[in-house]
Design a protein around this motif. Structure first.
Motif, PDB file in Angstrom:
ATOM      1  N   ASN A 198      -6.346   8.696  -4.993  1.00 58.52           N
ATOM      2  CA  ASN A 198      -5.451   9.041  -6.104  1.00 58.52           C
ATOM      3  C   ASN A 198      -4.248   8.103  -6.185  1.00 58.52           C
ATOM      4  O   ASN A 198      -3.102   8.532  -6.329  1.00 58.52           O
ATOM      5  CB  ASN A 198      -4.980  10.497  -5.973  1.00 58.52           C
ATOM      6  CG  ASN A 198      -6.134  11.478  -6.062  1.00 58.52           C
ATOM      7  OD1 ASN A 198      -7.010  11.343  -6.904  1.00 58.52           O
ATOM      8  ND2 ASN A 198      -6.154  12.462  -5.174  1.00 58.52           N
ATOM      9  N   ASN A 199      -4.548   6.821  -6.102  1.00 58.32           N
ATOM     10  CA  ASN A 199      -3.509   5.802  -6.144  1.00 58.32           C
ATOM     11  C   ASN A 199      -3.121   5.525  -7.599  1.00 58.32           C
ATOM     12  O   ASN A 199      -3.966   5.175  -8.420  1.00 58.32           O
ATOM     13  CB  ASN A 199      -4.027   4.518  -5.483  1.00 58.32           C
ATOM     14  CG  ASN A 199      -2.933   3.494  -5.252  1.00 58.32           C
ATOM     15  OD1 ASN A 199      -1.853   3.578  -5.827  1.00 58.32           O
ATOM     16  ND2 ASN A 199      -3.212   2.523  -4.414  1.00 58.32           N
ATOM     17  N   THR A 200      -1.846   5.703  -7.914  1.00 60.05           N
ATOM     18  CA  THR A 200      -1.362   5.450  -9.269  1.00 60.05           C
ATOM     19  C   THR A 200      -0.523   4.177  -9.352  1.00 60.05           C
ATOM     20  O   THR A 200      -0.072   3.799 -10.433  1.00 60.05           O
ATOM     21  CB  THR A 200      -0.493   6.620  -9.767  1.00 60.05           C
ATOM     22  OG1 THR A 200       0.711   6.679  -8.990  1.00 60.05           O
ATOM     23  CG2 THR A 200      -1.239   7.941  -9.660  1.00 60.05           C
ATOM     24  N   GLY A 201      -0.311   3.543  -8.219  1.00 58.81           N
ATOM     25  CA  GLY A 201       0.579   2.388  -8.173  1.00 58.81           C
ATOM     26  C   GLY A 201       1.965   2.782  -7.701  1.00 58.81           C
ATOM     27  O   GLY A 201       2.608   2.053  -6.947  1.00 58.81           O
ATOM     28  N   VAL A 232      -4.175  14.693   8.696  1.00 60.96           N
ATOM     29  CA  VAL A 232      -2.878  14.968   8.078  1.00 60.96           C
ATOM     30  C   VAL A 232      -2.889  14.394   6.667  1.00 60.96           C
ATOM     31  O   VAL A 232      -3.250  13.228   6.462  1.00 60.96           O
ATOM     32  CB  VAL A 232      -1.726  14.330   8.875  1.00 60.96           C
ATOM     33  CG1 VAL A 232      -0.389  14.733   8.274  1.00 60.96           C
ATOM     34  CG2 VAL A 232      -1.800  14.698  10.344  1.00 60.96           C
ATOM     35  N   ASN A 233      -2.515  15.202   5.687  1.00 56.86           N
ATOM     36  CA  ASN A 233      -2.424  14.742   4.302  1.00 56.86           C
ATOM     37  C   ASN A 233      -0.966  14.464   3.949  1.00 56.86           C
ATOM     38  O   ASN A 233      -0.102  15.321   4.161  1.00 56.86           O
ATOM     39  CB  ASN A 233      -2.994  15.795   3.347  1.00 56.86           C
ATOM     40  CG  ASN A 233      -4.499  15.913   3.461  1.00 56.86           C
ATOM     41  OD1 ASN A 233      -5.238  15.061   2.981  1.00 56.86           O
ATOM     42  ND2 ASN A 233      -4.957  16.970   4.097  1.00 56.86           N
ATOM     43  N   MET A 234      -0.732  13.294   3.398  1.00 56.31           N
ATOM     44  CA  MET A 234       0.622  12.902   3.023  1.00 56.31           C
ATOM     45  C   MET A 234       0.602  12.278   1.625  1.00 56.31           C
ATOM     46  O   MET A 234      -0.270  11.452   1.332  1.00 56.31           O
ATOM     47  CB  MET A 234       1.192  11.879   4.016  1.00 56.31           C
ATOM     48  CG  MET A 234       1.173  12.295   5.472  1.00 56.31           C
ATOM     49  SD  MET A 234       1.606  10.906   6.574  1.00 56.31           S
ATOM     50  CE  MET A 234       3.306  10.611   6.104  1.00 56.31           C
ATOM     51  N   ARG A 235       1.555  12.683   0.797  1.00 61.81           N
ATOM     52  CA  ARG A 235       1.724  12.029  -0.496  1.00 61.81           C
ATOM     53  C   ARG A 235       2.860  11.028  -0.350  1.00 61.81           C
ATOM     54  O   ARG A 235       3.999  11.406  -0.045  1.00 61.81           O
ATOM     55  CB  ARG A 235       2.061  13.050  -1.579  1.00 61.81           C
ATOM     56  CG  ARG A 235       2.022  12.468  -2.999  1.00 61.81           C
ATOM     57  CD  ARG A 235       0.600  12.230  -3.438  1.00 61.81           C
ATOM     58  NE  ARG A 235       0.523  11.471  -4.685  1.00 61.81           N
ATOM     59  CZ  ARG A 235      -0.596  10.984  -5.174  1.00 61.81           C
ATOM     60  NH1 ARG A 235      -1.726  11.154  -4.519  1.00 61.81           N
ATOM     61  NH2 ARG A 235      -0.616  10.320  -6.302  1.00 61.81           N
ATOM     62  N   VAL A 236       2.561   9.749  -0.511  1.00 68.81           N
ATOM     63  CA  VAL A 236       3.555   8.694  -0.299  1.00 68.81           C
ATOM     64  C   VAL A 236       3.882   8.054  -1.645  1.00 68.81           C
ATOM     65  O   VAL A 236       2.989   7.673  -2.406  1.00 68.81           O
ATOM     66  CB  VAL A 236       3.027   7.621   0.675  1.00 68.81           C
ATOM     67  CG1 VAL A 236       4.130   6.606   0.978  1.00 68.81           C
ATOM     68  CG2 VAL A 236       2.519   8.257   1.967  1.00 68.81           C
ATOM     69  N   THR A 237       5.167   7.939  -1.936  1.00 68.13           N
ATOM     70  CA  THR A 237       5.609   7.302  -3.177  1.00 68.13           C
ATOM     71  C   THR A 237       6.384   6.034  -2.854  1.00 68.13           C
ATOM     72  O   THR A 237       6.772   5.792  -1.689  1.00 68.13           O
ATOM     73  CB  THR A 237       6.504   8.250  -3.995  1.00 68.13           C
ATOM     74  OG1 THR A 237       7.764   8.404  -3.314  1.00 68.13           O
ATOM     75  CG2 THR A 237       5.849   9.615  -4.163  1.00 68.13           C
ATOM     76  N   THR A 238       6.645   5.239  -3.865  1.00 66.59           N
ATOM     77  CA  THR A 238       7.410   4.012  -3.652  1.00 66.59           C
ATOM     78  C   THR A 238       8.820   4.324  -3.154  1.00 66.59           C
ATOM     79  O   THR A 238       9.426   3.512  -2.449  1.00 66.59           O
ATOM     80  CB  THR A 238       7.487   3.202  -4.962  1.00 66.59           C
ATOM     81  OG1 THR A 238       7.935   4.060  -6.027  1.00 66.59           O
ATOM     82  CG2 THR A 238       6.121   2.643  -5.332  1.00 66.59           C
ATOM     83  N   GLN A 239       9.337   5.508  -3.493  1.00 72.03           N
ATOM     84  CA  GLN A 239      10.677   5.891  -3.029  1.00 72.03           C
ATOM     85  C   GLN A 239      10.691   6.185  -1.533  1.00 72.03           C
ATOM     86  O   GLN A 239      11.747   6.138  -0.896  1.00 72.03           O
ATOM     87  CB  GLN A 239      11.162   7.116  -3.808  1.00 72.03           C
ATOM     88  CG  GLN A 239      11.372   6.853  -5.298  1.00 72.03           C
ATOM     89  CD  GLN A 239      11.797   8.099  -6.056  1.00 72.03           C
ATOM     90  OE1 GLN A 239      11.597   9.224  -5.585  1.00 72.03           O
ATOM     91  NE2 GLN A 239      12.398   7.909  -7.226  1.00 72.03           N
ATOM     92  N   ASP A 240       9.522   6.502  -0.958  1.00 73.94           N
ATOM     93  CA  ASP A 240       9.447   6.798   0.469  1.00 73.94           C
ATOM     94  C   ASP A 240       9.391   5.540   1.344  1.00 73.94           C
ATOM     95  O   ASP A 240       9.582   5.630   2.558  1.00 73.94           O
ATOM     96  CB  ASP A 240       8.181   7.629   0.785  1.00 73.94           C
ATOM     97  CG  ASP A 240       8.186   8.966   0.072  1.00 73.94           C
ATOM     98  OD1 ASP A 240       9.274   9.563  -0.043  1.00 73.94           O
ATOM     99  OD2 ASP A 240       7.097   9.401  -0.363  1.00 73.94           O
ATOM    100  N   LEU A 241       9.128   4.403   0.744  1.00 79.59           N
ATOM    101  CA  LEU A 241       8.813   3.201   1.523  1.00 79.59           C
ATOM    102  C   LEU A 241       9.941   2.705   2.429  1.00 79.59           C
ATOM    103  O   LEU A 241       9.671   2.273   3.551  1.00 79.59           O
ATOM    104  CB  LEU A 241       8.353   2.074   0.589  1.00 79.59           C
ATOM    105  CG  LEU A 241       7.016   2.342  -0.125  1.00 79.59           C
ATOM    106  CD1 LEU A 241       6.608   1.134  -0.956  1.00 79.59           C
ATOM    107  CD2 LEU A 241       5.925   2.700   0.876  1.00 79.59           C
TER     108      LEU A 241
END
Length: 256
Positions: A198-201, A232-241
């Motif tokens: 589910n990669n949106t960029g 482990v499931n993690m939702r990673v966003t560009t703000q988390d980087l």
């Protein structure tokens, strides 16, 4: 003579040919693939019903303890309607095709290629295949870089048929297997595996598998029953980087 040439062209002899030329050979997930499809007419005039581009990849599916190599369509696009190509005539058709963010990267045995096909009625359809070198999106690249900064080395990358619970747009998943060769997890873990979906960029679903290094009398049984593995499931966003390395380290430590 005309009938004879037509008969030969119907089986591919003296028929129109296609050659796709990409603007470059390497692309990043989410980027536009640009290029030109060059069609050269054969010994007779032919009607081209359509030209289509198909982006494909390969993956492995296990069936009865046997590994079977499969292909999956990532994207398909028609780039032109019907037209007639004359004898020895040349036509150039520019195109763009967006590389999906979930395209597997060109690592390990994974290959991605663009197949160009001409649809010609009552004749063998000519086609052309061009390998596309795919690099991870900036988001995925930064996540993998964080693992390397923690002392993990990328050991294996493979596309496999996806279990039902992980199937999204495509019938496969790409697994990235890392082993700790230095840093805080050396000697504590056997490996970690990463799966991206589910990669949106701007965001991506990261499935992290932590494979603990089991010790003691029960270790053989634990590994045999896969009790040493945690997902482990993690939702990673560009703000988390900016702080993701610390977040990844903290997450892994909880399951050591």
């Amino acid at each position: 003579m005309s009938f004879f040439n037509k008969a030969l062209a119907s089986v591919g002899i003296g028929a129109a040919k296609v050659d796709t030329k990409l603007a470059k050979s390497s692309f990043v997930c989410g980027e536009e693939i640009k290029g030109i499809v060059e069609i050269t007419g054969g010994s007779i005039e032919q009607k081209i019903d359509e030209i289509y581009l198909t982006l494909l990849t390969n993956y492995i599916k296990e069936s009865n303890d046997t590994k079977v190599h499969k292909q999956a369509v990532l994207e398909k696009k028609k780039i032109v309607d019907s037209f007639v190509i004359g004898v020895n005539e040349k036509k150039e058709i520019p195109f763009t095709l967006t590389l999906p963010y979930e395209t597997p990267v060109s690592m390990g045995n994974t290959k991605v290629w663009l197949q160009t096909g001409l649809d010609i009625k009552n004749a063998v359809d000519p086609s052309d295949k061009d390998v596309v070198h795919v690099q991870p999106s900036p988001l995925v690249s930064t996540i993998m870089s964080a693992a390397e900064q923690l002392g993990f080395r990328l050991r294996k990358v493979e596309c496999e048929a996806a279990p039902y619970r992980w199937q999204t747009h495509y019938p496969f998943i790409q697994e990235f297997e890392f082993v700790p060769t230095s840093g805080p997890f050396r000697g504590k873990l056997d490996e970690i595996e990463m799966i991206f979906s589910n990669n949106t960029g701007n965001s991506v679903e990261l499935v992290l598998q932590v494979d603990r290094k089991v010790r003691g009398l029960g270790s053989f049984l634990s590994e045999a029953l896969e009790m040493d593995e945690t997902f482990v499931n993690m939702r990673v966003t560009t703000q988390d980087l900016p702080g993701f390395k610390e977040q990844l380290e903290s997450t892994i430590r909880r399951y050591c």
